[in-house]
Design a protein around this motif. Structure first.
Motif, PDB file in Angstrom:
ATOM      1  N   MET A   1       1.608  -6.569   8.125  1.00  0.00           N
ATOM      2  CA  MET A   1       0.229  -6.499   7.620  1.00  0.00           C
ATOM      3  C   MET A   1      -0.687  -7.336   8.508  1.00  0.00           C
ATOM      4  O   MET A   1      -0.385  -8.474   8.826  1.00  0.00           O
ATOM      5  N   TYR A   2      -1.803  -6.740   8.892  1.00  0.00           N
ATOM      6  CA  TYR A   2      -2.813  -7.497   9.640  1.00  0.00           C
ATOM      7  C   TYR A   2      -3.700  -8.253   8.657  1.00  0.00           C
ATOM      8  O   TYR A   2      -4.011  -7.741   7.583  1.00  0.00           O
ATOM      9  N   LEU A   3      -4.111  -9.434   9.064  1.00  0.00           N
ATOM     10  CA  LEU A   3      -5.057 -10.197   8.236  1.00  0.00           C
ATOM     11  C   LEU A   3      -6.313 -10.475   9.060  1.00  0.00           C
ATOM     12  O   LEU A   3      -6.213 -11.037  10.166  1.00  0.00           O
ATOM     13  N   PHE A   4      -7.468 -10.053   8.560  1.00  0.00           N
ATOM     14  CA  PHE A   4      -8.737 -10.322   9.246  1.00  0.00           C
ATOM     15  C   PHE A   4      -9.631 -11.186   8.375  1.00  0.00           C
ATOM     16  O   PHE A   4      -9.726 -10.957   7.163  1.00  0.00           O
ATOM     17  N   LYS A   5     -10.266 -12.153   9.002  1.00  0.00           N
ATOM     18  CA  LYS A   5     -11.236 -12.976   8.259  1.00  0.00           C
ATOM     19  C   LYS A   5     -12.661 -12.653   8.677  1.00  0.00           C
ATOM     20  O   LYS A   5     -13.601 -12.958   7.968  1.00  0.00           O
ATOM     21  N   ARG A   6     -12.805 -12.049   9.853  1.00  0.00           N
ATOM     22  CA  ARG A   6     -14.152 -11.728  10.351  1.00  0.00           C
ATOM     23  C   ARG A   6     -14.389 -10.226  10.294  1.00  0.00           C
ATOM     24  O   ARG A   6     -13.547  -9.429  10.743  1.00  0.00           O
ATOM     25  N   SER A   7     -15.567  -9.856   9.805  1.00  0.00           N
ATOM     26  CA  SER A   7     -15.850  -8.425   9.653  1.00  0.00           C
ATOM     27  C   SER A   7     -15.927  -7.736  11.012  1.00  0.00           C
ATOM     28  O   SER A   7     -15.519  -6.582  11.148  1.00  0.00           O
ATOM     29  N   SER A   8     -16.424  -8.444  12.046  1.00  0.00           N
ATOM     30  CA  SER A   8     -16.540  -7.796  13.356  1.00  0.00           C
ATOM     31  C   SER A   8     -15.147  -7.412  13.889  1.00  0.00           C
ATOM     32  O   SER A   8     -14.971  -6.325  14.451  1.00  0.00           O
ATOM     33  N   ASP A   9     -14.151  -8.293  13.685  1.00  0.00           N
ATOM     34  CA  ASP A   9     -12.781  -7.987  14.153  1.00  0.00           C
ATOM     35  C   ASP A   9     -12.198  -6.808  13.373  1.00  0.00           C
ATOM     36  O   ASP A   9     -11.573  -5.909  13.941  1.00  0.00           O
ATOM     37  N   LEU A  10     -12.422  -6.831  12.052  1.00  0.00           N
ATOM     38  CA  LEU A  10     -11.891  -5.743  11.219  1.00  0.00           C
ATOM     39  C   LEU A  10     -12.529  -4.413  11.626  1.00  0.00           C
ATOM     40  O   LEU A  10     -11.840  -3.390  11.766  1.00  0.00           O
ATOM     41  N   LYS A  11     -13.842  -4.440  11.832  1.00  0.00           N
ATOM     42  CA  LYS A  11     -14.554  -3.211  12.207  1.00  0.00           C
ATOM     43  C   LYS A  11     -13.974  -2.622  13.492  1.00  0.00           C
ATOM     44  O   LYS A  11     -13.747  -1.419  13.590  1.00  0.00           O
ATOM     45  N   LYS A  12     -13.772  -3.512  14.469  1.00  0.00           N
ATOM     46  CA  LYS A  12     -13.244  -3.057  15.770  1.00  0.00           C
ATOM     47  C   LYS A  12     -11.885  -2.378  15.581  1.00  0.00           C
ATOM     48  O   LYS A  12     -11.615  -1.301  16.101  1.00  0.00           O
ATOM     49  N   HIS A  13     -11.036  -3.038  14.784  1.00  0.00           N
ATOM     50  CA  HIS A  13      -9.701  -2.506  14.534  1.00  0.00           C
ATOM     51  C   HIS A  13      -9.796  -1.136  13.842  1.00  0.00           C
ATOM     52  O   HIS A  13      -9.122  -0.180  14.229  1.00  0.00           O
TER      53      HIS A  13
ATOM     54  N   ASN B   1       1.937  -7.759   1.219  1.00  0.00           N
ATOM     55  CA  ASN B   1       2.876  -7.462   2.290  1.00  0.00           C
ATOM     56  C   ASN B   1       4.056  -6.650   1.735  1.00  0.00           C
ATOM     57  O   ASN B   1       4.437  -5.615   2.298  1.00  0.00           O
ATOM     58  N   ASP B   2       4.599  -7.092   0.606  1.00  0.00           N
ATOM     59  CA  ASP B   2       5.725  -6.381  -0.022  1.00  0.00           C
ATOM     60  C   ASP B   2       5.319  -4.962  -0.420  1.00  0.00           C
ATOM     61  O   ASP B   2       6.162  -4.066  -0.473  1.00  0.00           O
ATOM     62  N   ALA B   3       4.034  -4.781  -0.748  1.00  0.00           N
ATOM     63  CA  ALA B   3       3.562  -3.444  -1.163  1.00  0.00           C
ATOM     64  C   ALA B   3       3.173  -2.583   0.041  1.00  0.00           C
ATOM     65  O   ALA B   3       2.562  -1.530  -0.125  1.00  0.00           O
ATOM     66  N   SER B   4       3.510  -3.067   1.252  1.00  0.00           N
ATOM     67  CA  SER B   4       3.240  -2.328   2.496  1.00  0.00           C
ATOM     68  C   SER B   4       1.752  -2.074   2.727  1.00  0.00           C
ATOM     69  O   SER B   4       1.375  -1.025   3.263  1.00  0.00           O
ATOM     70  N   THR B   5       0.918  -3.003   2.298  1.00  0.00           N
ATOM     71  CA  THR B   5      -0.508  -2.918   2.617  1.00  0.00           C
ATOM     72  C   THR B   5      -0.650  -3.046   4.130  1.00  0.00           C
ATOM     73  O   THR B   5       0.049  -3.841   4.759  1.00  0.00           O
ATOM     74  N   ASP B   6      -1.554  -2.271   4.714  1.00  0.00           N
ATOM     75  CA  ASP B   6      -1.691  -2.312   6.172  1.00  0.00           C
ATOM     76  C   ASP B   6      -2.571  -3.466   6.631  1.00  0.00           C
ATOM     77  O   ASP B   6      -2.283  -4.120   7.629  1.00  0.00           O
ATOM     78  N   ILE B   7      -3.677  -3.676   5.887  1.00  0.00           N
ATOM     79  CA  ILE B   7      -4.651  -4.674   6.334  1.00  0.00           C
ATOM     80  C   ILE B   7      -5.176  -5.458   5.135  1.00  0.00           C
ATOM     81  O   ILE B   7      -5.534  -4.861   4.099  1.00  0.00           O
ATOM     82  N   LEU B   8      -5.249  -6.778   5.301  1.00  0.00           N
ATOM     83  CA  LEU B   8      -5.926  -7.613   4.295  1.00  0.00           C
ATOM     84  C   LEU B   8      -7.190  -8.186   4.927  1.00  0.00           C
ATOM     85  O   LEU B   8      -7.141  -8.765   6.022  1.00  0.00           O
TER      86      LEU B   8
ATOM     87  N   VAL C   1      -3.156  -0.203  -4.706  1.00  0.00           N
ATOM     88  CA  VAL C   1      -2.641  -0.162  -3.330  1.00  0.00           C
ATOM     89  C   VAL C   1      -1.687   1.032  -3.178  1.00  0.00           C
ATOM     90  O   VAL C   1      -1.755   1.783  -2.201  1.00  0.00           O
ATOM     91  N   GLN C   2      -0.822   1.204  -4.184  1.00  0.00           N
ATOM     92  CA  GLN C   2       0.131   2.339  -4.115  1.00  0.00           C
ATOM     93  C   GLN C   2      -0.608   3.669  -4.088  1.00  0.00           C
ATOM     94  O   GLN C   2      -0.273   4.563  -3.300  1.00  0.00           O
ATOM     95  N   ALA C   3      -1.610   3.802  -4.955  1.00  0.00           N
ATOM     96  CA  ALA C   3      -2.396   5.049  -4.975  1.00  0.00           C
ATOM     97  C   ALA C   3      -3.067   5.246  -3.617  1.00  0.00           C
ATOM     98  O   ALA C   3      -3.107   6.355  -3.081  1.00  0.00           O
ATOM     99  N   GLY C   4      -3.565   4.153  -3.052  1.00  0.00           N
ATOM    100  CA  GLY C   4      -4.217   4.221  -1.740  1.00  0.00           C
ATOM    101  C   GLY C   4      -3.253   4.667  -0.659  1.00  0.00           C
ATOM    102  O   GLY C   4      -3.612   5.459   0.225  1.00  0.00           O
ATOM    103  N   LYS C   5      -2.017   4.169  -0.741  1.00  0.00           N
ATOM    104  CA  LYS C   5      -1.004   4.534   0.275  1.00  0.00           C
ATOM    105  C   LYS C   5      -0.652   6.012   0.170  1.00  0.00           C
ATOM    106  O   LYS C   5      -0.460   6.690   1.168  1.00  0.00           O
ATOM    107  N   LYS C   6      -0.559   6.466  -1.059  1.00  0.00           N
ATOM    108  CA  LYS C   6      -0.176   7.861  -1.284  1.00  0.00           C
ATOM    109  C   LYS C   6      -1.220   8.817  -0.697  1.00  0.00           C
ATOM    110  O   LYS C   6      -0.885   9.859  -0.156  1.00  0.00           O
TER     111      LYS C   6
END
Ligand code: AMP
Length: 287
Positions: A1-13, A83-90, A41-46
């Motif tokens: 899982m990626y963790l971003f604290k800045r919106s500019s970094d998240l946007k770029k990704h 992380n355990d729920a396989s979220t891609d980005i926080l 999160v599960q519904a989102g993954k599906k």
């Protein structure tokens, strides 16, 4: 899982993610995560290629500063659960990151009567704060689908209206309320209850079930709601409202006549041990 604290970094990704034609599901939260959040999160993954979850305790939606101060923060556990729920980005921004202009702000959303009943009546300004943060988060994440819980029914309706107001193409997916075995709706605020009050809080669910049953038997007027209100009082709650409402064209109004085919919901807010709990149930139709 990626963790971003800045919106500019998240946007770029996320720009890269979109370029590779991947769909993005988004689950905004205030943390202190439980299985209700994880079901989103599960519904989102599906339904999407990747899921972004945000954790941000949004100061502008708290009309009661004490509630804000006491809001549970369990960030280490939250990261593990996601992380355990396989979220891609926080996305974990600071207040300064989300409100560089300061908290006062001068935005105003025309939510009309949706923000003056139920939660809006008892929490003035709350939905303007919700609108402001959801709008900002949507601008940053630009998801294809947005996942929210029916537990916060009026919030879902407000966000649906927000999406119209800002001409957004984002699809709102309303997910069912996850409950504890007793029937109590899962909530981060449940953590603040003593075991005895947590057990007793199942009475809210029982009251809603009773309203549903009575509605099924043709008893849907004010008396059932008043009886439920008094029952909660007898059980040691301080209820703010027990209401039966009709949902018509995105608007909620108190039931006053047979609702025909319109969606009908029962909604409750009640205090116990200084904690404010809300819950609702669909009596007819769908949200
Ligand atoms: P919160 O962290 O309380 O702002 O909630 C974040 C999201 O989780 C909102 O869309 C809530 O409606 C949703 N949510 C909260 N509790 C539950 C629950 N028990 N079941 C399903 N979704 C929930």
């Amino acid at each position: 899982m990626y963790l971003f604290k800045r919106s500019s970094d998240l946007k770029k990704h996320l720009d890269q993610v979109r370029k590779s034609n991947k769909s993005i599901g988004f689950v905004p939260t205030m943390g202190a995560l439980h299985d209700g959040h994880l079901s989103l999160v599960q519904a989102g993954k599906k339904e999407n290629d990747i899921v972004v979850c945000s954790i941000f305790v949004n100061p502008t939606q708290f009309n009661d500063p004490k509630d804000f101060e006491k809001y549970p923060i369990t960030i280490e556990q939250d990261i593990k659960k996601l992380n355990d729920a396989s979220t891609d980005i926080l996305f974990l921004p600071s207040v300064e990151e989300m409100y560089p202009e300061g908290l006062a702000g001068n935005t105003h959303y025309e939510f009309g009567d949706l923000e003056t009943i139920l939660e809006g009546k008892f929490r003035p300004g709350h939905f303007q704060g919700v609108g402001r943060i959801v709008h900002k988060l949507l601008d940053i994440v630009q998801p294809h689908k947005l996942f929210m819980g029916q537990k916060d029914l009026q919030q879902c309706l407000i966000v649906r209206r927000l999406l119209e107001l800002i001409n957004s193409k984002v699809e709102l997916v309303v997910c069912p309320t996850e409950r504890e075995p007793s029937g109590l709706a899962m909530s981060s605020r449940n953590e603040r209850l003593t075991p005895a009050a947590r057990k007793k809080a199942a009475v809210i669910y029982q009251a809603l079930e009773k309203l549903k049953h009575e509605f099924g038997n043709g008893l849907y007027f004010l008396e059932s709601a008043r009886e439920a209100f008094e029952e909660l009082q007898r059980e040691g709650f301080e209820p703010e409202y027990v209401d039966i409402l009709v949902l018509e064209n995105g608007h909620l109004h108190h039931i006053s006549e047979p609702p025909g085919d319109h969606t009908v919901v029962a909604a409750v807010a009640a205090w116990i041990e200084g904690v404010r709990l809300i819950d609702n149930m669909v009596l007819q139709g769908r949200i």
